[in-house]
Design an enzyme around this catalytic site. Structure first.
Site, PDB file in Angstrom:
ATOM      1  N   HIS A 200      -1.886   7.304   8.723  1.00 25.57           N
ATOM      2  CA  HIS A 200      -1.784   8.637   8.117  1.00 25.57           C
ATOM      3  C   HIS A 200      -3.127   9.118   7.600  1.00 25.57           C
ATOM      4  O   HIS A 200      -4.107   8.355   7.519  1.00 25.57           O
ATOM      5  CB  HIS A 200      -0.749   8.624   6.983  1.00 25.57           C
ATOM      6  CG  HIS A 200      -1.101   7.720   5.832  1.00 25.57           C
ATOM      7  ND1 HIS A 200      -1.995   8.068   4.853  1.00 25.57           N
ATOM      8  CD2 HIS A 200      -0.640   6.476   5.504  1.00 25.57           C
ATOM      9  CE1 HIS A 200      -2.099   7.093   3.967  1.00 25.57           C
ATOM     10  NE2 HIS A 200      -1.286   6.109   4.346  1.00 25.57           N
ATOM     11  N   CYS A 216      -0.690   0.468   4.613  1.00 28.57           N
ATOM     12  CA  CYS A 216      -0.794   1.455   5.697  1.00 28.57           C
ATOM     13  C   CYS A 216      -2.216   1.531   6.226  1.00 28.57           C
ATOM     14  O   CYS A 216      -3.169   1.021   5.630  1.00 28.57           O
ATOM     15  CB  CYS A 216      -0.357   2.831   5.201  1.00 28.57           C
ATOM     16  SG  CYS A 216       1.422   2.977   4.904  1.00 28.57           S
TER      17      CYS A 216
END
Length: 427
Positions: A200, A216
């Site tokens: 992301h 992440c």
């Protein structure tokens, strides 16, 4: 920390800024044609720092991560490199040893590679971007996943583990963080087949290239904006830990070494051992030579910068490595060649010389290695015990060769009919 909304600027200033940004982007293109017989892409460059620059500023302008630019420039102050300081941009990459498909993320180098076919039929290309990965206590998982969802302007629903971590610090999180400048997922998100993990964007671009996430993969908003439309659902995502990478380009063998992740440093083989094995595998069956001193120096420095350590027959030997990022004077555009790629030193090697390296085993103490070396000397071999950090093994250099791979423990003096290196051994 949320990004502040930009203030309006006069039209002329805005145009000049746009032109400057476009020029900077053009200088730092990280999209390269992919050739089957080449494992190295890009080129090293130098730029000059401005008075107000930190190394982070230079890194962001040129798509380099924070740790990467620090490792490549150990002699520069991170926060005040100084006006006119020559900054090495590590924009040359040995491709990870993985299938060249989909997305590959190499955790130690904190970098993402995207392999794709060009729609115009011009062949395959690889694009590469710096990323942030999970902190030690929130490690990013290794393995092969796939993209199962794509979201533009995503909302963020904090998982329970993150809520608990914030609560331990006396902080609370809303049930859902809406899209916008306060959303830590940035403008785009790719959900992986382990659903709590995403690739992301971010609302904190200065942290790219650090271990700063809850597991992440975080990208600069501009970078994921380029990547997002070219990734389809089902795209494989290979997440690997490869601190040592080796590859050929134009007859030259390059070695790139990064510090391993802290939690993996005691689990994986020592970097020197890995480098020696991968270099020997890369030269197997080739008429090639290796400068083992450069191999050891590259491993010891672990600067994340590819260095030439070997060359094919018919190619000149690269000049010796330099200890710092200094390089010959460059033009005002800030480009220069890798110091190890300058014309060869005519005295660097002697035609027909051969260096054979025979791995005899690991030893807990120096005495046992010296005893074995003495036996080799008694049998007429010139041997040398090479010491290293615990776990790296002991290497004994000797002039010998072998009949067949299965005859590894039966050396005989050179030359005795040994005209070239066996396919499983480098020289």
């Amino acid at each position: 920390m949320p990004q502040k909304l930009p203030r309006p600027v006069p039209l002329l200033t805005g145009i000049l800024a746009a032109l400057w940004c476009a020029c900077a982007a053009a200088q730092t293109r990280v999209d390269f044609p992919l050739q089957e017989d080449t494992a190295v892409v890009g080129a090293l460059r130098h730029v000059q720092a401005r008075h107000e620059d930190t190394l982070i500023d230079v890194a962001r302008r040129h798509r380099v991560g924070f740790q990467a630019i620090r490792l490549a420039n150990p002699e520069l102050n991170t926060w005040i490199p100084g006006e006119g300081a020559r900054v090495l941009l590590p924009l040359m990459f040995v491709l990870p040893d993985t299938p060249r498909q989909g997305i590959v993320i190499n955790l130690p180098e904190m970098r993402l590679y995207h392999f794709q076919e060009t729609p115009s039929g011009e062949g395959r290309r690889v694009a590469t971007y710096p990323v942030s990965i999970g902190r030690r206590e929130w490690g990013t998982p290794q393995g092969t996943l796939e993209v199962i969802q794509k979201r533009e302007d995503p909302t963020w629903t904090p998982p329970d583990s993150v809520r608990q971590a914030y609560a331990a610090q006396g902080k609370s999180l809303p049930d859902v963080v809406p899209a916008g400048p306060d959303n830590p997922l940035g403008a785009y998100a790719l959900r992986l087949s382990r659903p709590t993990y995403l690739i992301h964007g971010t609302n904190w671009s200065t942290g790219i290239g650090l271990r700063s996430t809850h597991g992440c993969i975080r990208m600069d908003n501009d970078d994921i904006g380029v990547l997002f439309p070219h990734v389809d659902l089902g795209t494989p995502v290979h997440i690997v830990h490869q601190p040592v990478k080796v590859g050929w380009r134009d007859g030259v063998l390059y070695l790139e070494v990064h510090p391993p992740l802290e939690e993996r440093a005691t689990q994986a083989p020592a970097p020197l051992e890995t480098a020696l094995e991968r270099v020997m595998a890369a030269v197997a069956g080739r008429e090639a030579r290796v400068d083992w001193n450069r191999v050891r120096a590259t491993v010891a420095q672990a600067r994340g910068v590819p260095r030439a350590v070997g060359w094919m027959a018919g190619h000149d030997a690269p000049v010796p490595l330099r200890a710092t990022a200094s390089a010959p004077e460059a033009d005002t555009a800030g480009t220069s060649q890798d110091p190890s790629e300058n014309p060869a030193d005519p005295n660097a090697s002697e035609e027909g010389a051969r260096d054979w390296f025979v791995r005899m085993g690991r030893f807990q103490d120096e005495e046992r290695a010296l005893v074995l070396s003495a036996h080799l000397e008694a049998d007429g071999f010139t041997s040398r015990v090479v010491g290293g950090a615990r776990g790296t093994g002991t290497w004994i250099s000797t002039t010998s060769c072998w009949d067949r791979p299965q005859d590894r423990m039966r050396p005989r003096p050179w030359p005795s009919g040994c005209a070239s290196a066996p396919p499983w051994m480098g020289r």
